[in-house]
Design a protein around this motif. Structure first.
Motif, short mmCIF file in Angstrom:
data_model
loop_
_atom_site.label_atom_id
_atom_site.label_comp_id
_atom_site.label_asym_id
_atom_site.label_seq_id
_atom_site.Cartn_x
_atom_site.Cartn_y
_atom_site.Cartn_z
N UNK A 38 0.83 -1.20 0.00
CA UNK A 38 0.00 0.00 0.00
C UNK A 38 0.87 1.25 0.00
N UNK A 39 1.96 1.21 0.77
CA UNK A 39 2.85 2.37 0.86
C UNK A 39 3.43 2.72 -0.51
N UNK A 40 3.83 1.72 -1.28
CA UNK A 40 4.38 1.98 -2.61
C UNK A 40 3.29 2.46 -3.56
N UNK A 81 10.65 -6.45 3.54
CA UNK A 81 9.90 -5.25 3.14
C UNK A 81 10.81 -4.02 3.14
N UNK A 82 11.67 -3.90 4.15
CA UNK A 82 12.58 -2.76 4.24
C UNK A 82 13.59 -2.78 3.10
N UNK A 83 14.14 -3.96 2.79
CA UNK A 83 15.10 -4.06 1.69
C UNK A 83 14.43 -3.73 0.36
N UNK A 84 13.17 -4.13 0.23
CA UNK A 84 12.42 -3.81 -0.99
C UNK A 84 12.20 -2.30 -1.11
N UNK A 85 11.94 -1.64 0.02
CA UNK A 85 11.73 -0.19 0.00
C UNK A 85 13.02 0.54 -0.40
N UNK A 86 14.17 0.04 0.03
CA UNK A 86 15.45 0.64 -0.37
C UNK A 86 15.57 0.63 -1.89
N UNK A 88 13.05 0.34 -4.02
CA UNK A 88 11.99 1.22 -4.54
C UNK A 88 12.43 2.68 -4.51
N UNK A 89 12.97 3.13 -3.40
CA UNK A 89 13.36 4.52 -3.25
C UNK A 89 14.49 4.92 -4.21
N UNK A 90 15.37 3.98 -4.52
CA UNK A 90 16.49 4.28 -5.41
C UNK A 90 16.04 4.39 -6.87
#
Length: 241
Positions: A38-40, A81-86, A88-90
């Motif tokens: 949802x955040x993404x 999830x945190x590694x995936x967000x890293x 995503x953000x890049x």
């Protein structure tokens, strides 16, 4: 947290213990993944996890912790999830950044694997408020009173509230307001005539109500707890802002 949210544009997702622990372990892991999906989807987003240690405490437990040992499946789900967000953000660009934050009053209980680079690698200690901070908070609270006369000596209250956190200051103010309301109600019940009732409403909201609360209230953050936070901060100095 409210002040941070108001300064960061986008969606705010608050992950609470009751949300995650409402089902089985498999369901809890699935819920965590869904929050991050949802955040993404709704980015830019701030994901906030409250009472972090209750969900992601050290798998080995800690002698200082009251949270017990954490569940490995939930911890590794969050890591994924945190590694995936890293990643995503890049790739997503600055306008679609997902920021992940958490709050805990037991930082030493959080599993060390979550305190590595790219995960929760920045730690901010929010301790008792400064003299200026307490003054500004109380001043704003008092300014919100516009239906009754106010005769408050802020300097006296700020002096007596040394060591209080923001939450403590809010509790102090709310309890003082309750005492004042109880006093007004008592006055009205004792004076049924309209003229007397109007006269009793001129009773000012003053320091006496705060003093009664001070008699039964101390800071929620003791000296011993401050020492624990300081010692933990030294151990993780490279992660402290």
């Amino acid at each position: 947290m409210k002040s941070i949210v108001t300064q960061i544009p986008g969606t705010f997702i608050n992950i609470k213990i009751s949300d995650v622990m409402s089902g089985s372990i498999g369901e809890s892991s699935s819920l965590i993944r869904n929050f991050f999906l949802q955040a993404k989807k709704e980015s830019p987003t701030v994901v906030f996890i409250d009472e972090f240690q209750a969900l992601f405490s050290s798998r080995d437990g800690d002698k200082h912790s009251t949270s017990g040992s954490g569940d490995s499946s939930l911890i590794f789900t969050l890591i994924g999830c945190l590694d995936d967000i890293v990643t995503w953000n890049s790739n997503a660009g600055p306008e679609f950044i997902v920021t992940v934050m958490a709050a805990t009053n037991e930082p030493w209980a959080v599993d060390d694997i979550l305190l590595r680079s790219g995960r929760f690698d920045k730690v901010i200690f929010v301790g008792p408020m400064s003299h200026h901070g307490r003054n500004e908070l109380l001043l704003n609270l008092v300014r919100g009173i516009n239906t009754v006369p106010v005769d408050i000596n802020l300097k006296d209250i700020i002096k007596k509230s040394a060591g209080f956190t923001g939450a403590d200051m809010n509790v102090l103010f709310q309890k003082s307001c309750c005492l004042y309301s109880d006093q007004l109600l008592s006055d009205i019940q004792a004076n049924q005539k309209t003229a007397d009732v109007k006269q009793q409403y001129s009773r000012p909201f003053n320091n006496s109500y705060f003093d009664k609360v001070f008699n039964n209230m101390t800071s929620s953050c003791s000296h011993e707890e401050l020492t624990d936070y300081t010692n933990w901060g030294r151990e993780f100095q490279s992660k402290i802002w």
